[in-house]
Design a protein around this motif. Structure first.
Motif, PDB file in Angstrom:
ATOM      1  N   GLU A  31      -1.848   1.705  -4.813  1.00 37.08           N
ATOM      2  CA  GLU A  31      -2.184   1.430  -6.442  1.00 37.08           C
ATOM      3  C   GLU A  31      -0.907   0.989  -7.017  1.00 37.08           C
ATOM      4  N   PRO A  32      -1.115   0.151  -7.801  1.00 35.95           N
ATOM      5  CA  PRO A  32       0.248  -0.581  -8.684  1.00 35.95           C
ATOM      6  C   PRO A  32       0.585   0.792  -9.557  1.00 35.95           C
ATOM      7  N   THR A  33       1.955   0.720  -9.767  1.00 35.81           N
ATOM      8  CA  THR A  33       2.336   1.773 -10.595  1.00 35.81           C
ATOM      9  C   THR A  33       3.615   1.090 -11.579  1.00 35.81           C
ATOM     10  N   ARG A  34       3.817   2.040 -12.383  1.00 37.17           N
ATOM     11  CA  ARG A  34       5.014   1.660 -13.346  1.00 37.17           C
ATOM     12  C   ARG A  34       6.489   1.573 -12.444  1.00 37.17           C
ATOM     13  N   GLN A  35       6.469   2.354 -11.279  1.00 34.92           N
ATOM     14  CA  GLN A  35       7.701   2.378 -10.487  1.00 34.92           C
ATOM     15  C   GLN A  35       7.576   1.283  -9.341  1.00 34.92           C
ATOM     16  N   THR A  36       6.365   0.800  -9.116  1.00 33.41           N
ATOM     17  CA  THR A  36       6.359  -0.145  -7.958  1.00 33.41           C
ATOM     18  C   THR A  36       6.615  -1.570  -8.374  1.00 33.41           C
ATOM     19  N   PHE A  37       6.443  -1.649  -9.756  1.00 31.69           N
ATOM     20  CA  PHE A  37       6.679  -3.393 -10.392  1.00 31.69           C
ATOM     21  C   PHE A  37       7.959  -3.703 -10.007  1.00 31.69           C
ATOM     22  N   ILE A  53       9.712 -18.096 -15.141  1.00 34.28           N
ATOM     23  CA  ILE A  53       9.013 -17.106 -16.292  1.00 34.28           C
ATOM     24  C   ILE A  53       8.431 -18.052 -17.350  1.00 34.28           C
ATOM     25  N   ALA A  54       7.059 -17.772 -17.273  1.00 34.48           N
ATOM     26  CA  ALA A  54       6.277 -18.518 -18.289  1.00 34.48           C
ATOM     27  C   ALA A  54       5.970 -17.701 -19.844  1.00 34.48           C
ATOM     28  N   ASP A  55       6.096 -16.497 -19.665  1.00 36.36           N
ATOM     29  CA  ASP A  55       5.630 -15.643 -20.768  1.00 36.36           C
ATOM     30  C   ASP A  55       6.415 -14.232 -20.704  1.00 36.36           C
ATOM     31  N   ALA A  56       7.015 -13.773 -21.594  1.00 33.57           N
ATOM     32  CA  ALA A  56       7.173 -12.367 -21.572  1.00 33.57           C
ATOM     33  C   ALA A  56       7.866 -12.245 -23.232  1.00 33.57           C
ATOM     34  N   ASN A  57       8.063 -10.847 -23.222  1.00 32.64           N
ATOM     35  CA  ASN A  57       8.452 -10.458 -24.697  1.00 32.64           C
ATOM     36  C   ASN A  57       9.667  -9.524 -24.479  1.00 32.64           C
ATOM     37  N   GLU A  58      10.048  -8.985 -25.618  1.00 32.47           N
ATOM     38  CA  GLU A  58      11.861  -8.440 -25.438  1.00 32.47           C
ATOM     39  C   GLU A  58      11.624  -7.368 -24.241  1.00 32.47           C
ATOM     40  N   HIS A  59      10.549  -6.686 -24.386  1.00 30.79           N
ATOM     41  CA  HIS A  59      10.610  -5.310 -23.417  1.00 30.79           C
ATOM     42  C   HIS A  59       9.775  -5.516 -22.202  1.00 30.79           C
ATOM     43  N   SER A  60       9.776  -6.882 -21.644  1.00 25.85           N
ATOM     44  CA  SER A  60       8.800  -7.109 -20.672  1.00 25.85           C
ATOM     45  C   SER A  60       9.709  -6.752 -19.313  1.00 25.85           C
ATOM     46  N   GLY A  61       8.776  -6.374 -18.504  1.00 25.39           N
ATOM     47  CA  GLY A  61       9.314  -6.166 -16.897  1.00 25.39           C
ATOM     48  C   GLY A  61       9.946  -7.388 -16.370  1.00 25.39           C
ATOM     49  N   THR A  62       9.498  -8.590 -16.810  1.00 20.72           N
ATOM     50  CA  THR A  62       9.665 -10.018 -16.338  1.00 20.72           C
ATOM     51  C   THR A  62      11.341  -9.925 -16.428  1.00 20.72           C
ATOM     52  N   ARG A  63      12.025  -9.385 -17.331  1.00 17.74           N
ATOM     53  CA  ARG A  63      13.484  -9.698 -17.367  1.00 17.74           C
ATOM     54  C   ARG A  63      14.088  -8.794 -15.937  1.00 17.74           C
ATOM     55  N   ILE A  64      13.422  -7.891 -15.443  1.00 15.66           N
ATOM     56  CA  ILE A  64      13.895  -7.302 -14.138  1.00 15.66           C
ATOM     57  C   ILE A  64      13.628  -8.579 -13.185  1.00 15.66           C
ATOM     58  N   GLY A  85      12.188 -16.401 -28.015  1.00 16.59           N
ATOM     59  CA  GLY A  85      11.645 -15.187 -28.585  1.00 16.59           C
ATOM     60  C   GLY A  85      12.161 -13.825 -28.079  1.00 16.59           C
ATOM     61  N   THR A  86      13.107 -14.053 -27.412  1.00 12.89           N
ATOM     62  CA  THR A  86      13.912 -12.674 -26.881  1.00 12.89           C
ATOM     63  C   THR A  86      15.222 -12.980 -26.650  1.00 12.89           C
ATOM     64  N   GLN A  87      15.910 -11.913 -26.866  1.00 14.29           N
ATOM     65  CA  GLN A  87      17.429 -11.770 -26.726  1.00 14.29           C
ATOM     66  C   GLN A  87      17.869 -12.034 -25.543  1.00 14.29           C
ATOM     67  N   TRP A  88      17.213 -11.233 -24.294  1.00 12.69           N
ATOM     68  CA  TRP A  88      17.495 -11.500 -23.087  1.00 12.69           C
ATOM     69  C   TRP A  88      17.344 -12.943 -22.467  1.00 12.69           C
ATOM     70  N   ALA A 130      28.668 -16.330  -9.998  1.00 12.66           N
ATOM     71  CA  ALA A 130      28.922 -16.025 -11.348  1.00 12.66           C
ATOM     72  C   ALA A 130      28.514 -14.583 -12.028  1.00 12.66           C
ATOM     73  N   ALA A 131      28.852 -14.511 -12.946  1.00 13.63           N
ATOM     74  CA  ALA A 131      28.482 -12.840 -13.645  1.00 13.63           C
ATOM     75  C   ALA A 131      26.869 -12.887 -13.694  1.00 13.63           C
ATOM     76  N   PRO A 132      26.344 -11.602 -13.199  1.00 21.87           N
ATOM     77  CA  PRO A 132      25.167 -11.461 -13.223  1.00 21.87           C
ATOM     78  C   PRO A 132      24.702 -11.127 -14.710  1.00 21.87           C
ATOM     79  N   ALA A 133      23.388 -11.765 -15.327  1.00 17.22           N
ATOM     80  CA  ALA A 133      23.135 -11.465 -16.633  1.00 17.22           C
ATOM     81  C   ALA A 133      22.886 -10.042 -16.977  1.00 17.22           C
ATOM     82  N   ALA A 134      23.322  -9.608 -18.007  1.00 19.53           N
ATOM     83  CA  ALA A 134      23.198  -8.368 -18.694  1.00 19.53           C
ATOM     84  C   ALA A 134      21.685  -8.393 -19.554  1.00 19.53           C
ATOM     85  N   ILE A 135      20.719  -8.331 -18.653  1.00 20.49           N
ATOM     86  CA  ILE A 135      19.488  -8.324 -19.382  1.00 20.49           C
ATOM     87  C   ILE A 135      18.449  -7.474 -18.960  1.00 20.49           C
TER      88      ILE A 135
END
Length: 135
Positions: A31-37, A53-64, A85-88, A130-135
């Motif tokens: 099963e897909p879970t919060r931990q497996t994403f 990255i086509a779409d994401a919000n500030e707290h999206s897991g896409t930043r991972i 739309g996002t700081q990250w 390069a320094a990794p992004a702090a996102i």
């Protein structure tokens, strides 16, 4: 691999199976879970030529996914709406190997450019140094 998430992507996954590659580090039926994403994101960024990255919000897991791509030395193609739309997204846009695009055509152009780079090892070294992004 035998589950489609979200379910409405079933036809897309079948097309990818027929024309590309579908892989997973999880057992069939898992099963897909919060931990497996985040684990899935690491696999995708490691095997992909680039992360788009086509779409994401500030707290999206896409930043991972974006962070993992940078750690793997992979380019990131970022839709300008995510950057705006996002700081990250704004922080990520200034990093080496990040291409900000306005639409699918821009993403295609960025992929064409990435694919045209002859010295892929040099590109990966530049991104990893390069320094990794702090996102």
């Amino acid at each position: 691999m035998d589950r489609q998430y979200p379910a409405e992507n079933r036809d897309l996954q079948k097309r990818i199976e027929n024309e590309g590659l579908v892989l997973s580090q999880f057992m069939p039926g898992a099963e897909p879970t919060r931990q497996t994403f985040p684990m899935r994101n690491a696999l995708m960024s490691g095997y992909g030529i680039a992360t788009i990255i086509a779409d994401a919000n500030e707290h999206s897991g896409t930043r991972i996914q974006a962070r993992q791509a940078q750690r793997h030395g992979r380019p990131v193609i970022l839709n300008h709406t995510v950057m705006d739309g996002t700081q990250w997204g704004r922080e990520l846009a200034d990093k080496p190997g990040v291409y900000v695009v306005r639409d699918a055509s821009g993403a295609s152009d960025a992929l064409d450019y990435i694919m045209s780079i002859d010295d892929v090892d040099m590109l990966a070294r530049q991104l990893l140094d390069a320094a990794p992004a702090a996102i």
